[in-house]
Design an enzyme around this catalytic site. Structure first.
Site, PDB file in Angstrom:
ATOM      1  N   ASP A 164     -26.572  99.850 111.622  1.00  0.00           N
ATOM      2  CA  ASP A 164     -26.296  99.105 112.848  1.00  0.00           C
ATOM      3  C   ASP A 164     -26.676  99.983 114.029  1.00  0.00           C
ATOM      4  O   ASP A 164     -26.118 101.077 114.190  1.00  0.00           O
ATOM      5  CB  ASP A 164     -24.814  98.742 112.922  1.00  0.00           C
ATOM      6  CG  ASP A 164     -24.329  98.052 111.649  1.00  0.00           C
ATOM      7  OD1 ASP A 164     -25.075  97.211 111.125  1.00  0.00           O
ATOM      8  OD2 ASP A 164     -23.219  98.366 111.186  1.00  0.00           O
ATOM      9  N   ASP A 212     -17.797  86.393 108.797  1.00  0.00           N
ATOM     10  CA  ASP A 212     -17.169  87.588 109.363  1.00  0.00           C
ATOM     11  C   ASP A 212     -15.672  87.331 109.447  1.00  0.00           C
ATOM     12  O   ASP A 212     -15.234  86.346 110.065  1.00  0.00           O
ATOM     13  CB  ASP A 212     -17.728  87.881 110.761  1.00  0.00           C
ATOM     14  CG  ASP A 212     -19.154  88.408 110.707  1.00  0.00           C
ATOM     15  OD1 ASP A 212     -19.695  88.575 109.604  1.00  0.00           O
ATOM     16  OD2 ASP A 212     -19.731  88.641 111.786  1.00  0.00           O
TER      17      ASP A 212
END
Length: 249
Positions: free
Chosen positions: A129, A8
């Protein structure tokens, strides 16, 4: 069954967040390319990358870091975060990505996802998500009224390569994958599903091998790998059906 190590990216560095909150970033490596090569050397066969700044801004921000990652590893790379147009998709695929992950645009403009799947077969994944069962967008900063399964079903037959399902409430806090919700989603659609959010220990790796989870394409691991809670050789041995002692020898 694939275990996807995660990189990330925030401000060019490898970080992990808690619940997707940028203020909670823990820096694990300031050299994403070196981290990508390390994952390859550990035996991983794929890489999952997210441009966190890009997810909030709506356009690629960490493109230099992603480019360095692509040069550093021979493994296929999937990238999400700020990819919202056909031109951006084409550019990233031309630069060597194995597939792009479309999240916010899958909610805002599902027709664009279908168009991309036709233009780039096998190269487009959808990121779903969810927080409290509802899909979040714009880097998880906004909630929608859509349920995860409802959104996934919009893309049946469209040619989506995979759905990456993340439980935001579990992401980055090592509480274990939300297996019930993930498997329910996998049961509801024919598109391969990748579990994400909260993978915490070897117990989660073992859970991936259970009969009801074998329909999944795999799972993503971030903090547990960086913190050493999961030994790569042991995890990969379990998933590949090899003796753990043999993998470590």
């Amino acid at each position: 069954m694939i275990l996807f190590p995660a990189i990330d990216l925030k401000d060019g560095q490898c970080v992990r967040l808690k619940h997707g909150d940028m203020a909670t970033a823990t820096i694990y490596n300031d050299d994403p390319a070196a981290q990508a090569k390390a994952f390859e050397d550990q035996g991983f066969e794929w890489l999952h990358v997210v441009d966190l700044n890009g997810a909030f801004k709506g356009q690629s921000v960490n493109s230099a870091a992603v480019g360095a990652v692509l040069k550093a590893t021979k493994n296929p790379v999937q990238l999400g975060g700020g990819i919202r147009t056909i031109a951006q998709i084409e550019d990233w695929l031309d630069r060597g990505l194995a597939r792009v992950i479309l999240g916010t645009v899958a909610v805002r403009d599902p027709d664009l996802v279908r168009q991309a799947c036709k233009a780039f077969p096998g190269k487009v994944a959808v990121g779903i998500d969810a927080k409290g069962g509802k899909v979040a967008v714009e880097g998880w900063a906004e909630a929608s009224s859509l349920g995860a399964i409802e959104l996934a079903r919009k893309f049946e037959g469209a040619g989506v390569a995979a759905i990456i399902y993340t439980d935001i409430d579990r992401d980055g806090v090592l509480t274990g994958i939300n297996w019930d919700a993930t498997i329910d989603l996998a049961d509801a659609v024919s598109i391969p599903v990748i579990a994400s959010g909260g993978l915490a220990s070897i117990a989660d790796i073992v859970r991936m091998t259970m009969p009801d989870a074998r329909k999944l394409e795999g799972a993503i691991s971030g903090r547990a790998l960086y913190d050493g809670r999961i030994d790569p050789a042991e995890a990969l041995a379990i998933l590949h059906g090899r003796p753990v002692a043999e993998a470590k020898s």
